[in-house]
Design an enzyme around this catalytic site. Structure first.
Site, PDB file in Angstrom:
ATOM      1  CE  LYS A  38      20.310 -30.080  15.059  1.00 55.33           C
ATOM      2  NZ  LYS A  38      21.498 -30.544  15.786  1.00 55.33           N
TER       3      LYS A  38
ATOM      4  CB  THR B 190      24.195 -32.670  13.888  1.00 51.18           C
ATOM      5  OG1 THR B 190      23.396 -32.252  15.005  1.00 51.18           O
ATOM      6  CG2 THR B 190      23.448 -32.355  12.603  1.00 51.18           C
TER       7      THR B 190
ATOM      8  CE  LYS C 225      28.542 -31.036  11.515  1.00 50.79           C
ATOM      9  NZ  LYS C 225      27.621 -31.897  12.306  1.00 50.79           N
TER      10      LYS C 225
END
Length: 296
Positions: free
Chosen positions: A176, A101, A244
């Site tokens: 995502k 990701t 993150k």
């Protein structure tokens, strides 16, 4: 059956290790690399007949397809374009599938770098967590060229229940981001609901049994309510990694001019969980934050 291929897998964390295992079980020859060699050796001890090497470049030397699942943008960049990166040895006509990701701009940068070497690139972040990886039930959202997607799809299906092409390079990462934006709001709402139920003197399990059958039901509710009620968070997707991911979402939102007020608020709540020492707790630990801050 997919024709047996030489595959390289880079990054054997809680997600990457089971993903690589599914590839080996699918009849492919797998060469693995991990920054911490002991993890690579542990994986190899469970998968005889395969191999591990000491650099990404060595892993890619004989590979038809390289898959990676590492930490963040800089890690991806180092693995692909660094001095010991896969582009040093990967042959023209190969395929790189990045399951990390990361940012959409990083995906576009890596796609360009690969294309210069006549190598295809897919950004293919996953959803489903460690459990999904272990059970081969991940959801994968993919960016890149259609022909490259069709090459990579049979490989990804070895550890996924759904593999969907979303558009050009960066589209997988953008999708995502939507996933993480939605999860953040859902988990905070679930935490607030369970905290409210407890303070109201309700049986939390009975509450979930009822409302999970209606419009409030979600994956998070079904799969996380028990551990939340039991105050158990040493599992799942870590708060550090969620922050993150949310940082990527918030940065992209600024570029797009999109408002993410709830996401920004939940991100700060996760910062409070980190201050409680919960950086490695599951994201559902938002409930513990409410319990820690409520009046005595």
């Amino acid at each position: 059956m997919t024709t047996s291929k030489n595959l390289a897998f880079i990054g054997l964390g809680v997600m990457g290790s089971p993903m690589a295992s599914h590839l080996a079980q699918g009849g492919h020859q797998v060469c693995v690399y991990n920054r911490t060699p002991v993890k690579a050796q542990q994986w190899l001890d469970q998968h005889s007949g395969h191999s591990f090497v000491t650099t990404p470049a060595k892993a890619a030397a004989e590979a038809d397809i390289v898959l990676l699942c590492v930490g963040k943008d800089d890690d991806v960049r180092e693995v692909i374009t660094g001095p010991q990166g896969i582009l040093q040895t990967l042959k023209a006509g190969s395929l790189v599938i990045d399951h990390t990701t990361a940012s959409a701009s990083l995906a576009q940068e890596m796609a360009t770098a690969c294309k210069e070497k006549q190598i295809d690139f897919l950004d293919a972040p996953v959803s489903g967590g460690q459990q999904g990886a272990e059970n081969g039930q991940l959801t994968i959202m993919v960016g890149g060229e259609q022909a490259a997607f069709e090459r990579g799809q049979p490989i990804m299906e070895l550890f996924a229940k759904a593999v969907t092409h979303m558009g050009p390079a960066g589209s997988g990462q953008m999708t995502k981001m939507v996933n993480q934006i939605c999860i953040g709001g859902l988990v905070q709402a679930l935490a607030e609901g369970l905290n409210f139920a407890e303070r109201a003197g309700l049986d939390q399990q009975k509450v979930i049994d009822v409302i999970s059958q209606g419009a409030a039901g979600s994956w998070q509710m079904v799969n996380r309510h028990k551990t939340m009620i039991n105050d158990e968070y040493e599992h799942g997707f870590a708060v550090d990694w969620m922050r993150k991911d949310l940082a990527i979402c918030l940065d992209q939102a600024r570029k797009l001019g999109a408002q993410l007020p709830v996401t920004a608020l939940v991100d700060q709540f996760y910062a409070e969980v980190q201050n409680l020492g919960g950086g490695r707790w599951d994201t559902s630990s938002l409930l513990r934050r409410l319990q820690a801050t409520r009046p005595k």
